[in-house]
Motif scaffolding. Sequence first.
Motif, mmCIF file in Angstrom:
data_model
loop_
_atom_site.group_PDB
_atom_site.id
_atom_site.type_symbol
_atom_site.label_atom_id
_atom_site.label_comp_id
_atom_site.label_asym_id
_atom_site.label_seq_id
_atom_site.Cartn_x
_atom_site.Cartn_y
_atom_site.Cartn_z
ATOM 1 N N ILE A 4 18.258 10.973 -6.117
ATOM 2 C CA ILE A 4 17.678 9.669 -5.763
ATOM 3 C C ILE A 4 16.164 9.790 -5.676
ATOM 4 O O ILE A 4 15.647 10.732 -5.076
ATOM 5 N N LYS A 5 15.446 8.815 -6.251
ATOM 6 C CA LYS A 5 14.011 8.725 -5.952
ATOM 7 C C LYS A 5 13.760 7.483 -5.112
ATOM 8 O O LYS A 5 14.074 6.362 -5.529
ATOM 9 N N LEU A 6 13.198 7.700 -3.925
ATOM 10 C CA LEU A 6 12.754 6.587 -3.103
ATOM 11 C C LEU A 6 11.323 6.293 -3.543
ATOM 12 O O LEU A 6 10.398 7.078 -3.280
ATOM 13 N N HIS A 43 10.688 11.596 -3.135
ATOM 14 C CA HIS A 43 10.055 10.299 -2.863
ATOM 15 C C HIS A 43 8.656 10.231 -3.452
ATOM 16 O O HIS A 43 8.012 11.248 -3.716
ATOM 17 N N GLY A 44 8.223 8.996 -3.656
ATOM 18 C CA GLY A 44 6.879 8.757 -4.186
ATOM 19 C C GLY A 44 5.843 8.814 -3.071
ATOM 20 O O GLY A 44 6.177 9.027 -1.900
ATOM 21 N N ALA A 45 4.582 8.588 -3.452
ATOM 22 C CA ALA A 45 3.478 8.704 -2.493
ATOM 23 C C ALA A 45 3.032 7.346 -1.972
ATOM 24 O O ALA A 45 2.501 7.250 -0.856
ATOM 25 N N GLY A 46 3.245 6.291 -2.752
ATOM 26 C CA GLY A 46 2.818 4.955 -2.333
ATOM 27 C C GLY A 46 1.377 4.967 -1.864
ATOM 28 O O GLY A 46 0.516 5.659 -2.424
ATOM 29 N N SER A 47 1.129 4.204 -0.785
ATOM 30 C CA SER A 47 -0.257 4.062 -0.305
ATOM 31 C C SER A 47 -0.743 5.306 0.452
ATOM 32 O O SER A 47 -1.893 5.359 0.888
ATOM 33 N N PHE A 48 0.126 6.328 0.611
ATOM 34 C CA PHE A 48 -0.314 7.594 1.221
ATOM 35 C C PHE A 48 -0.929 8.511 0.166
ATOM 36 O O PHE A 48 -1.503 9.552 0.524
ATOM 37 N N GLY A 49 -0.773 8.140 -1.134
ATOM 38 C CA GLY A 49 -1.297 9.014 -2.188
ATOM 39 C C GLY A 49 -2.176 8.318 -3.190
ATOM 40 O O GLY A 49 -3.284 8.762 -3.483
ATOM 41 N N HIS A 50 -1.696 7.170 -3.694
ATOM 42 C CA HIS A 50 -2.348 6.589 -4.873
ATOM 43 C C HIS A 50 -3.740 6.025 -4.601
ATOM 44 O O HIS A 50 -4.611 6.070 -5.480
ATOM 45 N N ILE A 51 -3.953 5.490 -3.397
ATOM 46 C CA ILE A 51 -5.243 4.821 -3.145
ATOM 47 C C ILE A 51 -6.386 5.834 -3.210
ATOM 48 O O ILE A 51 -7.356 5.661 -3.967
ATOM 49 N N LEU A 52 -6.271 6.930 -2.474
ATOM 50 C CA LEU A 52 -7.349 7.945 -2.501
ATOM 51 C C LEU A 52 -7.370 8.711 -3.825
ATOM 52 O O LEU A 52 -8.443 9.058 -4.330
ATOM 53 N N ALA A 53 -6.183 8.966 -4.383
ATOM 54 C CA ALA A 53 -6.132 9.721 -5.649
ATOM 55 C C ALA A 53 -6.881 8.960 -6.743
ATOM 56 O O ALA A 53 -7.601 9.547 -7.558
ATOM 57 N N LYS A 54 -6.737 7.622 -6.709
ATOM 58 C CA LYS A 54 -7.429 6.809 -7.725
ATOM 59 C C LYS A 54 -8.937 6.809 -7.451
ATOM 60 O O LYS A 54 -9.750 7.038 -8.350
ATOM 61 N N GLN A 73 -7.203 15.542 2.024
ATOM 62 C CA GLN A 73 -6.726 14.347 2.737
ATOM 63 C C GLN A 73 -5.421 13.807 2.132
ATOM 64 O O GLN A 73 -4.488 13.463 2.863
ATOM 65 N N VAL A 74 -5.358 13.749 0.785
ATOM 66 C CA VAL A 74 -4.138 13.241 0.139
ATOM 67 C C VAL A 74 -2.959 14.153 0.476
ATOM 68 O O VAL A 74 -1.863 13.691 0.802
ATOM 69 N N CYS A 75 -3.202 15.475 0.425
ATOM 70 C CA CYS A 75 -2.109 16.414 0.762
ATOM 71 C C CYS A 75 -1.651 16.207 2.205
ATOM 72 O O CYS A 75 -0.441 16.220 2.487
ATOM 73 N N PHE A 133 8.397 15.572 -3.120
ATOM 74 C CA PHE A 133 7.641 14.305 -3.193
ATOM 75 C C PHE A 133 6.429 14.441 -4.117
ATOM 76 O O PHE A 133 6.001 15.546 -4.447
ATOM 77 N N GLY A 134 5.898 13.291 -4.519
ATOM 78 C CA GLY A 134 4.667 13.275 -5.307
ATOM 79 C C GLY A 134 3.542 13.897 -4.499
ATOM 80 O O GLY A 134 3.382 13.591 -3.319
ATOM 81 N N ASP A 135 2.745 14.786 -5.136
ATOM 82 C CA ASP A 135 1.781 15.591 -4.380
ATOM 83 C C ASP A 135 0.605 15.974 -5.290
ATOM 84 O O ASP A 135 0.657 15.762 -6.516
ATOM 85 N N VAL A 136 -0.434 16.574 -4.717
ATOM 86 C CA VAL A 136 -1.482 17.207 -5.517
ATOM 87 C C VAL A 136 -1.078 18.674 -5.650
ATOM 88 O O VAL A 136 -0.768 19.325 -4.651
ATOM 89 N N VAL A 137 -1.046 19.169 -6.891
ATOM 90 C CA VAL A 137 -0.556 20.523 -7.155
ATOM 91 C C VAL A 137 -1.630 21.307 -7.908
ATOM 92 O O VAL A 137 -2.355 20.740 -8.731
ATOM 93 N N ALA A 145 -3.894 18.824 -10.170
ATOM 94 C CA ALA A 145 -3.417 17.618 -10.868
ATOM 95 C C ALA A 145 -2.456 16.875 -9.954
ATOM 96 O O ALA A 145 -1.954 17.433 -8.979
ATOM 97 N N ILE A 146 -2.245 15.612 -10.276
ATOM 98 C CA ILE A 146 -1.245 14.837 -9.543
ATOM 99 C C ILE A 146 0.129 15.136 -10.147
ATOM 100 O O ILE A 146 0.324 15.029 -11.355
ATOM 101 N N CYS A 147 1.035 15.510 -9.278
ATOM 102 C CA CYS A 147 2.410 15.728 -9.728
ATOM 103 C C CYS A 147 3.240 14.560 -9.199
ATOM 104 O O CYS A 147 3.403 14.409 -7.982
ATOM 105 N N SER A 148 3.705 13.700 -10.084
ATOM 106 C CA SER A 148 4.432 12.514 -9.631
ATOM 107 C C SER A 148 5.875 12.878 -9.277
ATOM 108 O O SER A 148 6.446 13.850 -9.795
ATOM 109 N N GLY A 149 6.454 12.058 -8.408
ATOM 110 C CA GLY A 149 7.857 12.237 -8.067
ATOM 111 C C GLY A 149 8.741 12.132 -9.310
ATOM 112 O O GLY A 149 9.757 12.813 -9.402
ATOM 113 N N ASP A 150 8.335 11.295 -10.272
ATOM 114 C CA ASP A 150 9.146 11.139 -11.500
ATOM 115 C C ASP A 150 9.225 12.456 -12.263
ATOM 116 O O ASP A 150 10.276 12.824 -12.787
ATOM 117 N N GLN A 151 8.079 13.153 -12.314
ATOM 118 C CA GLN A 151 8.096 14.426 -13.048
ATOM 119 C C GLN A 151 8.988 15.456 -12.331
ATOM 120 O O GLN A 151 9.712 16.222 -12.972
HETATM 121 O O1 IP8 Z 1 4.234 8.109 -6.255
HETATM 122 C C1 IP8 Z 1 2.154 10.363 -6.916
HETATM 123 O O2 IP8 Z 1 3.559 10.427 -6.934
HETATM 124 P P1 IP8 Z 1 4.414 9.130 -7.327
HETATM 125 C C2 IP8 Z 1 1.543 11.483 -6.055
HETATM 126 O O3 IP8 Z 1 5.832 9.596 -7.450
HETATM 127 C C3 IP8 Z 1 0.165 11.231 -5.575
HETATM 128 O O4 IP8 Z 1 3.885 8.635 -8.660
HETATM 129 C C4 IP8 Z 1 -0.407 12.277 -4.723
HETATM 130 C C5 IP8 Z 1 -0.547 10.187 -5.860
#
Ligand code: IP8
Length: 259
Positions: A4-6, A43-54, A73-75, A133-137, A145-151
Amino acid sequence: MILIKLGGSVITDKKEYRTFNRDVVSRLCSEIKESGKEVMIVHGAGSFGHILAKKFELNSGFRSDEQIPAVAQVCYDVRELNAMIVNELNSAGIPAISIPPGSCFMMDDRRISFGDGEIIKSLVDKGIMPILFGDVVQDRKHGFAICSGDQIMERLSDIFDFEKVIFVSDIDGLFDDDPKNNPDARLYEYVDADTLESVRSESSVDDVTGGVYEKMKSMMRMTSPHRECILVNGTVAGRLRSALNGEKVICTIARGGIQ
Ligand code: IP8
Protein backbone atom coordinates in the motif's frame (compact mmCIF):
# COMPACT_ATOMS: atom_id res chain seq x y z
CA MET A 1 0.80 -9.70 1.13
CA ILE A 2 -0.56 -6.40 -0.25
CA LEU A 3 1.64 -3.34 -0.86
CA ILE A 4 0.00 0.00 0.00
CA LYS A 5 1.15 3.55 -0.67
CA LEU A 6 -0.44 6.19 1.50
CA GLY A 7 -0.09 9.21 -0.80
CA GLY A 8 1.01 12.64 0.43
CA SER A 9 -2.30 14.15 -0.72
CA VAL A 10 -4.28 12.03 1.72
CA ILE A 11 -1.97 11.96 4.77
CA THR A 12 -1.12 15.71 4.66
CA ASP A 13 -2.54 18.98 3.38
CA LYS A 14 -0.17 19.40 0.44
CA LYS A 15 -0.53 23.20 0.41
CA GLU A 16 0.24 23.87 4.08
CA TYR A 17 3.79 23.17 5.30
CA ARG A 18 3.86 20.23 7.75
CA THR A 19 0.10 19.70 8.11
CA PHE A 20 -0.69 16.14 9.17
CA ASN A 21 -4.17 14.69 8.47
CA ARG A 22 -4.20 12.69 11.69
CA ASP A 23 -7.90 11.74 11.62
CA VAL A 24 -7.69 10.40 8.06
CA VAL A 25 -4.50 8.45 8.83
CA SER A 26 -6.00 7.03 12.02
CA ARG A 27 -9.09 5.86 10.09
CA LEU A 28 -6.99 4.34 7.30
CA CYS A 29 -4.87 2.43 9.86
CA SER A 30 -8.08 1.05 11.42
CA GLU A 31 -9.35 0.03 7.98
CA ILE A 32 -6.08 -1.84 7.33
CA LYS A 33 -6.32 -3.59 10.71
CA GLU A 34 -10.02 -4.48 10.21
CA SER A 35 -9.29 -6.00 6.78
CA GLY A 36 -7.08 -8.59 8.51
CA LYS A 37 -4.72 -8.52 5.50
CA GLU A 38 -0.97 -8.74 5.72
CA VAL A 39 0.37 -5.51 4.20
CA MET A 40 3.53 -3.52 3.63
CA ILE A 41 3.20 0.28 3.71
CA VAL A 42 5.09 3.08 1.98
CA HIS A 43 4.04 6.70 2.39
CA GLY A 44 4.61 9.92 0.52
CA ALA A 45 6.07 13.15 1.90
CA GLY A 46 3.24 15.59 1.14
CA SER A 47 3.77 19.01 2.67
CA PHE A 48 6.52 17.60 4.96
CA GLY A 49 8.77 17.11 1.91
CA HIS A 50 7.71 18.71 -1.33
CA ILE A 51 7.46 22.36 -0.28
CA LEU A 52 11.07 22.73 0.91
CA ALA A 53 12.43 20.24 -1.65
CA LYS A 54 11.00 22.40 -4.43
CA LYS A 55 12.14 25.70 -2.91
CA PHE A 56 15.75 24.49 -2.56
CA GLU A 57 15.74 22.41 -5.78
CA LEU A 58 16.82 19.31 -3.93
CA ASN A 59 15.93 17.04 -6.84
CA SER A 60 18.68 18.68 -8.91
CA GLY A 61 21.23 17.17 -6.53
CA PHE A 62 24.01 19.11 -4.83
CA ARG A 63 24.38 22.60 -6.31
CA SER A 64 25.40 24.80 -3.39
CA ASP A 65 26.06 24.78 0.35
CA GLU A 66 22.78 26.69 0.83
CA GLN A 67 20.91 23.45 0.13
CA ILE A 68 22.50 21.55 3.00
CA PRO A 69 20.36 22.95 5.86
CA ALA A 70 17.30 22.27 3.67
CA VAL A 71 18.38 18.63 3.18
CA ALA A 72 18.64 18.27 6.96
CA GLN A 73 15.28 19.99 7.51
CA VAL A 74 13.42 17.86 4.93
CA CYS A 75 14.93 14.68 6.42
CA TYR A 76 13.82 15.84 9.87
CA ASP A 77 10.31 16.72 8.65
CA VAL A 78 9.66 13.45 6.78
CA ARG A 79 10.94 11.48 9.78
CA GLU A 80 8.48 13.35 12.01
CA LEU A 81 5.68 12.54 9.57
CA ASN A 82 6.81 8.91 9.52
CA ALA A 83 6.92 8.76 13.33
CA MET A 84 3.30 9.99 13.49
CA ILE A 85 2.20 7.35 10.98
CA VAL A 86 4.09 4.57 12.77
CA ASN A 87 2.45 5.74 16.00
CA GLU A 88 -1.03 5.55 14.42
CA LEU A 89 -0.30 2.03 13.12
CA ASN A 90 0.96 0.82 16.49
CA SER A 91 -2.12 2.36 18.16
CA ALA A 92 -4.34 0.50 15.68
CA GLY A 93 -2.67 -2.78 16.74
CA ILE A 94 -0.31 -3.12 13.78
CA PRO A 95 3.32 -3.48 14.98
CA ALA A 96 5.34 -1.19 12.73
CA ILE A 97 8.84 0.29 12.62
CA SER A 98 10.39 3.03 10.57
CA ILE A 99 12.87 2.28 7.77
CA PRO A 100 14.16 5.71 6.65
CA PRO A 101 15.47 5.24 3.08
CA GLY A 102 17.96 8.11 3.45
CA SER A 103 19.59 6.36 6.40
CA CYS A 104 19.60 2.82 4.95
CA PHE A 105 19.98 3.00 1.18
CA MET A 106 22.01 4.67 -1.59
CA MET A 107 20.96 6.02 -4.95
CA ASP A 108 22.90 5.95 -8.20
CA ASP A 109 21.80 8.56 -10.74
CA ARG A 110 18.43 8.86 -8.97
CA ARG A 111 17.76 5.11 -8.88
CA ILE A 112 17.57 3.56 -5.42
CA SER A 113 19.40 0.35 -4.64
CA PHE A 114 18.75 -1.71 -1.56
CA GLY A 115 19.99 -5.10 -2.60
CA ASP A 116 17.77 -8.02 -1.80
CA GLY A 117 15.80 -6.21 0.93
CA GLU A 118 17.28 -8.30 3.75
CA ILE A 119 16.33 -5.84 6.54
CA ILE A 120 12.78 -5.60 5.27
CA LYS A 121 12.39 -9.37 4.84
CA SER A 122 13.73 -10.00 8.32
CA LEU A 123 11.14 -7.64 9.85
CA VAL A 124 8.27 -9.11 7.82
CA ASP A 125 9.28 -12.63 8.93
CA LYS A 126 8.80 -11.50 12.55
CA GLY A 127 5.39 -9.96 11.89
CA ILE A 128 6.67 -6.37 12.13
CA MET A 129 5.62 -3.98 9.41
CA PRO A 130 8.51 -1.98 7.91
CA ILE A 131 7.37 1.53 6.99
CA LEU A 132 9.34 3.23 4.20
CA PHE A 133 8.71 6.71 2.82
CA GLY A 134 9.73 9.37 0.31
CA ASP A 135 13.03 10.85 1.53
CA VAL A 136 16.26 12.61 0.55
CA VAL A 137 18.82 9.89 -0.20
CA GLN A 138 22.58 10.07 -0.85
CA ASP A 139 23.30 9.69 -4.56
CA ARG A 140 26.67 8.55 -6.00
CA LYS A 141 26.33 10.81 -9.02
CA HIS A 142 24.37 13.85 -7.79
CA GLY A 143 25.43 14.04 -4.13
CA PHE A 144 21.85 13.55 -3.02
CA ALA A 145 18.47 13.08 -4.69
CA ILE A 146 14.80 12.85 -3.88
CA CYS A 147 13.67 9.27 -3.58
CA SER A 148 9.90 9.15 -4.08
CA GLY A 149 7.64 6.66 -2.37
CA ASP A 150 6.59 5.48 -5.86
CA GLN A 151 10.14 4.47 -6.68
CA ILE A 152 10.40 2.59 -3.38
CA MET A 153 7.13 0.82 -4.29
CA GLU A 154 8.60 -0.28 -7.60
CA ARG A 155 11.76 -1.64 -5.94
CA LEU A 156 9.74 -3.50 -3.32
CA SER A 157 7.50 -5.05 -5.94
CA ASP A 158 10.62 -6.38 -7.70
CA ILE A 159 11.70 -8.10 -4.48
CA PHE A 160 8.40 -9.29 -2.97
CA ASP A 161 5.62 -11.30 -4.55
CA PHE A 162 2.72 -8.99 -3.60
CA GLU A 163 -0.74 -10.24 -4.50
CA LYS A 164 -1.93 -6.66 -5.09
CA VAL A 165 -0.63 -3.07 -5.01
CA ILE A 166 -2.86 -0.22 -3.78
CA PHE A 167 -2.18 3.51 -4.14
CA VAL A 168 -4.27 5.58 -1.73
CA SER A 169 -4.87 9.11 -2.94
CA ASP A 170 -7.44 11.94 -2.64
CA ILE A 171 -9.07 11.25 -6.02
CA ASP A 172 -11.34 8.43 -7.23
CA GLY A 173 -8.77 7.14 -9.75
CA LEU A 174 -7.09 8.27 -12.95
CA PHE A 175 -9.11 10.61 -15.18
CA ASP A 176 -8.57 11.72 -18.77
CA ASP A 177 -8.67 15.34 -17.51
CA ASP A 178 -8.60 17.12 -14.14
CA PRO A 179 -11.95 16.19 -12.51
CA LYS A 180 -11.69 19.25 -10.21
CA ASN A 181 -11.85 21.58 -13.25
CA ASN A 182 -13.71 19.46 -15.80
CA PRO A 183 -17.01 17.86 -14.67
CA ASP A 184 -16.99 15.73 -17.86
CA ALA A 185 -13.61 14.17 -17.05
CA ARG A 186 -13.82 10.40 -17.57
CA LEU A 187 -12.55 7.94 -14.95
CA TYR A 188 -10.38 5.14 -16.32
CA GLU A 189 -11.86 2.06 -14.63
CA TYR A 190 -9.20 -0.20 -16.11
CA VAL A 191 -5.77 0.50 -17.54
CA ASP A 192 -3.72 -1.95 -19.56
CA ALA A 193 -0.88 -1.72 -22.06
CA ASP A 194 -3.33 -0.68 -24.83
CA THR A 195 -4.81 2.14 -22.72
CA LEU A 196 -1.28 3.32 -22.03
CA GLU A 197 -0.59 3.54 -25.77
CA SER A 198 -3.75 5.56 -26.44
CA VAL A 199 -2.98 7.96 -23.57
CA ARG A 200 0.56 8.39 -24.87
CA SER A 201 -0.71 9.53 -28.29
CA GLU A 202 -3.12 12.00 -26.65
CA SER A 203 -0.37 13.30 -24.38
CA SER A 204 1.55 14.85 -27.28
CA VAL A 205 -1.12 17.57 -27.34
CA ASP A 206 -2.07 17.71 -23.68
CA ASP A 207 0.25 18.18 -20.71
CA VAL A 208 -2.40 17.13 -18.19
CA THR A 209 -2.79 13.82 -19.98
CA GLY A 210 1.00 13.49 -20.01
CA GLY A 211 0.92 13.52 -16.20
CA VAL A 212 -1.72 10.81 -16.24
CA TYR A 213 0.47 8.83 -18.64
CA GLU A 214 3.42 8.88 -16.23
CA LYS A 215 1.29 7.77 -13.28
CA MET A 216 -0.32 5.01 -15.34
CA LYS A 217 3.06 3.83 -16.54
CA SER A 218 4.37 3.68 -13.00
CA MET A 219 1.27 1.70 -11.93
CA MET A 220 1.58 -0.59 -14.96
CA ARG A 221 5.22 -1.36 -14.11
CA MET A 222 4.00 -2.80 -10.80
CA THR A 223 1.45 -5.08 -12.43
CA SER A 224 2.02 -8.54 -13.81
CA PRO A 225 -0.31 -11.04 -15.43
CA HIS A 226 -1.24 -12.06 -11.85
CA ARG A 227 -0.99 -8.77 -9.95
CA GLU A 228 -3.31 -5.76 -10.19
CA CYS A 229 -2.42 -2.26 -9.12
CA ILE A 230 -5.29 -0.10 -7.87
CA LEU A 231 -5.64 3.66 -7.32
CA VAL A 232 -8.29 4.35 -4.69
CA ASN A 233 -9.66 7.41 -2.86
CA GLY A 234 -8.64 7.26 0.82
CA THR A 235 -10.67 10.34 1.78
CA VAL A 236 -13.85 8.26 1.39
CA ALA A 237 -14.42 6.20 4.55
CA GLY A 238 -14.35 2.44 4.01
CA ARG A 239 -12.99 2.48 0.47
CA LEU A 240 -9.50 1.24 1.37
CA ARG A 241 -10.97 -1.53 3.53
CA SER A 242 -13.26 -2.63 0.67
CA ALA A 243 -10.37 -2.56 -1.81
CA LEU A 244 -8.24 -4.64 0.59
CA ASN A 245 -11.09 -7.14 0.90
CA GLY A 246 -11.34 -7.44 -2.88
CA GLU A 247 -14.78 -5.80 -3.06
CA LYS A 248 -15.79 -3.70 -6.06
CA VAL A 249 -15.08 -0.01 -5.38
CA ILE A 250 -14.79 3.17 -7.43
CA CYS A 251 -11.14 3.15 -8.51
CA THR A 252 -8.73 2.68 -11.42
CA ILE A 253 -7.35 -0.82 -11.85
CA ALA A 254 -4.11 -1.31 -13.79
CA ARG A 255 -3.51 -4.87 -14.93
CA GLY A 256 -1.60 -7.12 -17.27
CA GLY A 257 1.97 -5.84 -16.97
CA ILE A 258 4.17 -3.99 -19.49
CA GLN A 259 7.47 -5.00 -21.07
O1 IP8 B 1 5.78 12.11 -1.84
C1 IP8 B 1 8.85 12.65 -2.11
O2 IP8 B 1 8.18 11.42 -2.01
P1 IP8 B 1 6.71 11.26 -2.63
C2 IP8 B 1 9.97 12.77 -1.06
O3 IP8 B 1 6.38 9.80 -2.53
C3 IP8 B 1 10.41 14.15 -0.76
O4 IP8 B 1 6.78 11.71 -4.07
C4 IP8 B 1 11.44 14.28 0.27
C5 IP8 B 1 9.95 15.22 -1.33
